[in-house]
Design a protein around this motif. Structure first.
Motif, PDB file in Angstrom:
ATOM      1  N   ALA A 395       0.803  -1.223   0.000  1.00 21.27           N
ATOM      2  CA  ALA A 395       0.000   0.000   0.000  1.00 21.27           C
ATOM      3  C   ALA A 395       0.839   1.277   0.000  1.00 21.27           C
ATOM      4  O   ALA A 395       0.304   2.358  -0.230  1.00 21.27           O
ATOM      5  N   ARG A 396       2.150   1.155   0.244  1.00 17.33           N
ATOM      6  CA  ARG A 396       3.004   2.336   0.335  1.00 17.33           C
ATOM      7  C   ARG A 396       3.111   3.072  -1.000  1.00 17.33           C
ATOM      8  O   ARG A 396       3.328   2.459  -2.049  1.00 17.33           O
ATOM      9  N   PHE A 397       2.995   4.376  -0.953  1.00 16.79           N
ATOM     10  CA  PHE A 397       3.157   5.196  -2.146  1.00 16.79           C
ATOM     11  C   PHE A 397       4.636   5.356  -2.482  1.00 16.79           C
ATOM     12  O   PHE A 397       5.506   5.328  -1.614  1.00 16.79           O
ATOM     13  N   ASP A 439       7.028   6.160 -12.319  1.00 10.72           N
ATOM     14  CA  ASP A 439       6.751   6.590 -10.946  1.00 10.72           C
ATOM     15  C   ASP A 439       7.408   5.682  -9.912  1.00 10.72           C
ATOM     16  O   ASP A 439       7.950   6.152  -8.908  1.00 10.72           O
ATOM     17  N   HIS A 440       7.368   4.334 -10.118  1.00  9.51           N
ATOM     18  CA  HIS A 440       7.918   3.489  -9.061  1.00  9.51           C
ATOM     19  C   HIS A 440       9.435   3.602  -8.931  1.00  9.51           C
ATOM     20  O   HIS A 440      10.006   3.128  -7.955  1.00  9.51           O
ATOM     21  N   TRP A 441      10.099   4.246  -9.935  1.00 14.33           N
ATOM     22  CA  TRP A 441      11.533   4.513  -9.802  1.00 14.33           C
ATOM     23  C   TRP A 441      11.809   5.822  -9.056  1.00 14.33           C
ATOM     24  O   TRP A 441      12.976   6.144  -8.780  1.00 14.33           O
ATOM     25  N   SER A 442      10.763   6.584  -8.736  1.00 17.49           N
ATOM     26  CA  SER A 442      10.992   7.863  -8.060  1.00 17.49           C
ATOM     27  C   SER A 442      11.572   7.684  -6.658  1.00 17.49           C
ATOM     28  O   SER A 442      12.294   8.560  -6.175  1.00 17.49           O
ATOM     29  N   THR A 443      11.304   6.559  -6.016  1.00 20.06           N
ATOM     30  CA  THR A 443      11.825   6.347  -4.662  1.00 20.06           C
ATOM     31  C   THR A 443      13.343   6.216  -4.634  1.00 20.06           C
ATOM     32  O   THR A 443      14.009   6.955  -3.894  1.00 20.06           O
ATOM     33  N   PHE A 628       7.268  -6.660  -5.779  1.00 25.76           N
ATOM     34  CA  PHE A 628       6.266  -5.878  -6.487  1.00 25.76           C
ATOM     35  C   PHE A 628       4.985  -5.821  -5.674  1.00 25.76           C
ATOM     36  O   PHE A 628       4.594  -6.807  -5.039  1.00 25.76           O
ATOM     37  N   ARG A 629       4.323  -4.678  -5.709  1.00 26.59           N
ATOM     38  CA  ARG A 629       3.097  -4.525  -4.920  1.00 26.59           C
ATOM     39  C   ARG A 629       1.893  -5.168  -5.601  1.00 26.59           C
ATOM     40  O   ARG A 629       0.857  -5.386  -4.979  1.00 26.59           O
ATOM     41  N   ASP A 630       2.024  -5.445  -6.905  1.00 22.78           N
ATOM     42  CA  ASP A 630       0.972  -6.155  -7.641  1.00 22.78           C
ATOM     43  C   ASP A 630       1.656  -7.127  -8.596  1.00 22.78           C
ATOM     44  O   ASP A 630       2.388  -7.986  -8.140  1.00 22.78           O
ATOM     45  N   ILE A 634       6.853  -1.864  -8.725  1.00 25.11           N
ATOM     46  CA  ILE A 634       7.814  -2.177  -7.662  1.00 25.11           C
ATOM     47  C   ILE A 634       7.252  -1.736  -6.318  1.00 25.11           C
ATOM     48  O   ILE A 634       6.753  -0.611  -6.170  1.00 25.11           O
ATOM     49  N   ALA A 635       7.318  -2.621  -5.336  1.00 24.19           N
ATOM     50  CA  ALA A 635       6.904  -2.264  -3.977  1.00 24.19           C
ATOM     51  C   ALA A 635       7.865  -1.211  -3.439  1.00 24.19           C
ATOM     52  O   ALA A 635       9.090  -1.351  -3.536  1.00 24.19           O
ATOM     53  N   THR A 636       7.341  -0.147  -2.860  1.00 21.59           N
ATOM     54  CA  THR A 636       8.159   0.998  -2.450  1.00 21.59           C
ATOM     55  C   THR A 636       9.275   0.635  -1.477  1.00 21.59           C
ATOM     56  O   THR A 636      10.412   1.091  -1.653  1.00 21.59           O
ATOM     57  N   PRO A 637       9.047  -0.184  -0.437  1.00 20.85           N
ATOM     58  CA  PRO A 637      10.162  -0.531   0.452  1.00 20.85           C
ATOM     59  C   PRO A 637      11.305  -1.244  -0.272  1.00 20.85           C
ATOM     60  O   PRO A 637      12.477  -1.014   0.040  1.00 20.85           O
ATOM     61  N   TYR A 638      10.959  -2.100  -1.249  1.00 19.89           N
ATOM     62  CA  TYR A 638      12.028  -2.747  -2.012  1.00 19.89           C
ATOM     63  C   TYR A 638      12.700  -1.742  -2.947  1.00 19.89           C
ATOM     64  O   TYR A 638      13.933  -1.748  -3.110  1.00 19.89           O
ATOM     65  N   ALA A 639      11.913  -0.855  -3.553  1.00 22.28           N
ATOM     66  CA  ALA A 639      12.487   0.161  -4.437  1.00 22.28           C
ATOM     67  C   ALA A 639      13.512   1.011  -3.694  1.00 22.28           C
ATOM     68  O   ALA A 639      14.535   1.419  -4.265  1.00 22.28           O
ATOM     69  N   ALA A 640      13.260   1.259  -2.412  1.00 24.77           N
ATOM     70  CA  ALA A 640      14.180   2.087  -1.630  1.00 24.77           C
ATOM     71  C   ALA A 640      15.551   1.437  -1.486  1.00 24.77           C
ATOM     72  O   ALA A 640      16.549   2.133  -1.280  1.00 24.77           O
TER      73      ALA A 640
END
Length: 660
Positions: A395-397, A439-443, A628-630, A634-640
């Motif tokens: 759910a993390r943005f 967008d998911h690379w923005s983190t 991945f969140r879906d 990419i799931a945000t915590p992993y993207a970080a």
């Protein structure tokens, strides 16, 4: 109406069999009937025909309608079996679904119990980041909600019209006006905002009204002795068959396309007014059609949760498995029809007084709402820390959407909107350009920018490719003209910004032909993709910025957040959610994109696939984190955790920050 009450029409029972057969075949994966879902539209026309006929006969006899008696009769017919399926689906879901899913779908059960799930799904359909609806075991209740809303309002409408005594022709004219107004709005919104046309009951009213018009025509022709031609019925069968065989869920529906099954059903109803050995009524009266038609309501209720749960438990469900699901559906349908639906519907005690039936309706509705709320509360108490972590991770943005959810502009929006991440007085400015896969690379980019006193400016739009190619939007169900306008305006703003670098990322697998994702009817060829991509990259490179095209991420077979949460709930390893690399990646797409960058000055192609996949597998979890969140965001915590790898791959030794 002066015509006497008609006797039972077996052809209508057979028509119900055709309707439910199409829906079940479609949902059970029969690709030979891609338009089977239009069986719902057949049901709508039948309902309009039968309800209008019954109500007008009552008005003809008594001058009014006993609304309480009508509502009580509908309640006995629909609610007991509906509540049984809702309760059974909630109970089975406790063992199959993760607690977070149980909470979500318990809301669906609550809205289904209160006959407004179509409105809930309408709101949900506009949220790009909403959880996948295909696994919602209560999804099919949307059409029942539309029918129940029709039953609530239609008697009052007919009674109001009858008070003005317009006669049959006047009544037909008023129904015709209502049908035309509803159809015009439906056709327009199918193009402009398809979910409204699909789920909103006033925009489906024209289908019920067509059935009502047919009932008036049948009554008038019976009175005059006119015989409808059997050929009309066979033509109607042909229209329905053509719709089943040629329409698909990717077509703009309902709109103009819905005329095929609706008019086909109307023609069959007219033709069957007087049965003929030469007409389709004789065919529809055969025992297999009659038996299936009797069970049609129960079959519709049971088939969807059966196939949804089966495919959750066995994602690669075989043909034999689907046949077993069909047998289970038929068995459950027969039992509920035999021991619940029919006994309550035909109960003499309940039929004796309207208040008894209405009391039953209030009891069943309250019970459905209570069960749904109770299931939601039970699920909330069942969530353990690991499952909660997975749910929060999904759910993390991303960093851009943490700043402002409007950083990713909506489907209809054409004006670019930039968001700023990182330093306010930067040494360098980096633009992130693309769709939600940018967008998911923005983190990780935000972390890189903060460490190096840079600024990241985002230009993001949902489902819009950077490549200048024709795009079909599956949610709008039409050509995505807004994407072209936004892309052109965004590229002008990027040129005016004069950034040091532009990073381009997009969900390539949703635009170009491939073997891992997408509708082949609306994907462009790889040659068209290469030309459109090269043109956009060349234009960006003219700004003198370094342009980096990121390879698209893998696409998993399953929604990883749900799959991993289920595996934890069921005591299984998360590896059951992994996807073989060859099924998650189409190398031909990468080669096409690499070729598009070839020879362009200042343009590079960067492949970060190894951050998600090894040589054989794309895991659902890496380092204890959901990847991945879906299926493909990419799931945000992993993207970080990817900032260091991303920095080295894109910027190399240009930066001073070091990452472990």
């Amino acid at each position: 109406m002066t015509a006497p009450a008609s006797s039972f029409r077996p052809d209508i029972e057979g028509l119900r069999a055709i309707a439910v057969g199409g829906v079940v075949a479609f949902h059970f994966g029969m690709s030979d009937l891609p338009g089977g879902f239009i069986g719902v539209d057949i049901f709508f026309v039948i309902s309009g025909y039968l309800i209008t006929r019954h109500l007008m006969q009552e008005i003809g006899r008594s001058g009014t309608v006993d609304l309480w008696r009508f509502y009580g009769r509908r309640a006995r017919r629909l609610l007991p079996a509906s509540l049984l399926v809702i309760a059974a689906t909630l109970a089975a879901g406790y063992f199959i679904l993760a607690p977070s899913e149980q909470q979500l779908y318990a809301k669906g059960a609550l809205f289904a119990s209160s006959y407004v799930i179509n409105l809930w799904l309408l709101r949900w359909s506009f949220d790009y980041f909403a959880t996948d609806t295909a696994n919602n075991p209560f999804l099919h209740f949307w059409s029942l909600s539309v029918e129940e809303q029709f039953y609530l309002l239609w008697p009052a409408f007919l009674l109001l019209v009858a008070r003005f005594r317009p006669g049959e022709k006047g009544l037909a004219m008023m129904l015709g006006v209502a049908a035309l107004a509803s159809f015009a709005a439906c056709a327009w919104l199918t193009v402009e905002s398809q979910p409204w046309a699909f789920y909103f009951s006033p925009l489906r009213a024209w289908e019920f009204a067509i059935g009502g018009l047919v009932s008036l025509a049948v009554a008038e022709r019976w009175a005059s002795g006119f015989r409808f031609s059997p050929a009309m019925g066979w033509a109607g069968i042909g229209l329905i068959a053509a719709a089943y065989l040629t329409v698909s869920e990717t077509d703009p529906f309902p709109g103009l396309i819905a005329l095929m099954p609706v008019l086909g059903t109307a023609m069959l109803l007219l033709s069957g007014a007087r049965r003929s050995a030469a007409g389709p009524a004789a065919l529809l009266s055969l025992p297999p059609f009659q038996w299936t038609g009797k069970l049609s309501y129960s079959l519709y209720l049971w088939h969807w949760p059966v196939i949804v749960y089966a495919t959750i438990l066995w994602p690669d469900l075989s043909l034999v498995g689907r046949l077993a699901c069909l047998l289970a559906t038929v068995g459950l349908s027969y039992l509920s029809y035999r021991f619940v639906e029919n006994p309550v519907r035909l109960s003499g005690w309940l039929s004796a007084g309207s208040l008894r039936s209405l009391g039953l309706a209030a009891l069943l509705t309250s019970l459905g709402v209570t069960l749904s709320y109770g299931a939601s509360q039970l699920a909330a108490r069942s969530v353990d820390p690991d499952q909660k972590l997975i749910a929060e991770s999904a759910a993390r943005f991303s960093s851009a959407r943490q700043i402002d959810t409007n950083c990713v502009v909506s489907l209809e929006q054409t004006k670019p909107r930039s968001c700023n991440l990182g330093a306010s007085q930067p040494r360098k400015t980096i633009v992130l350009f693309g769709d939600s896969h940018a967008d998911h690379w923005s983190t990780p980019l935000a972390k890189i920018a903060e460490a190096n006193n840079w600024r990241v400016v985002t230009y993001l739009k949902s489902s819009c490719s950077v490549a200048a190619v024709p795009t079909w939007n599956v949610r709008l169900m039409r050509a995505y003209a807004e994407c072209d306008a936004w892309r052109k305006a965004a590229m002008k703003e990027i040129a005016d910004l004069k950034p040091d670098a532009v990073i381009v990322a997009q969900f390539s697998y949703s635009y170009v032909e491939n073997d891992v994702n997408g509708d082949p009817d609306h994907l462009v060829t790889r040659d068209v993709w290469a030309d459109g991509l090269r043109g956009s990259l060349a234009a960006l490179s003219e700004t003198s910025a370094e342009v980096v095209l990121l390879r698209d991420v893998p696409v998993h077979k399953l929604y990883l957040d749900r799959c991993v949460a289920r595996s934890l709930w069921q005591g299984r390893s998360s590896t059951v959610c992994d996807t073989p690399r060859q099924e998650a990646i189409d190398e031909r797409v990468s080669k096409t994109e690499q070729a598009a960058t070839s020879g362009l000055r200042g343009v590079r192609y960067v492949d970060l696939t190894e951050l998600f996949c090894n040589q054989t597998t794309c895991p659902a979890m890496i380092g204890g984190k959901l990847t991945f969140r879906d299926r493909h965001h990419i799931a945000t915590p992993y993207a970080a955790t990817l900032a260091g790898s991303m920095q080295r791959a894109i910027f190399g030794n240009q930066v001073a920050a070091h990452w472990q």
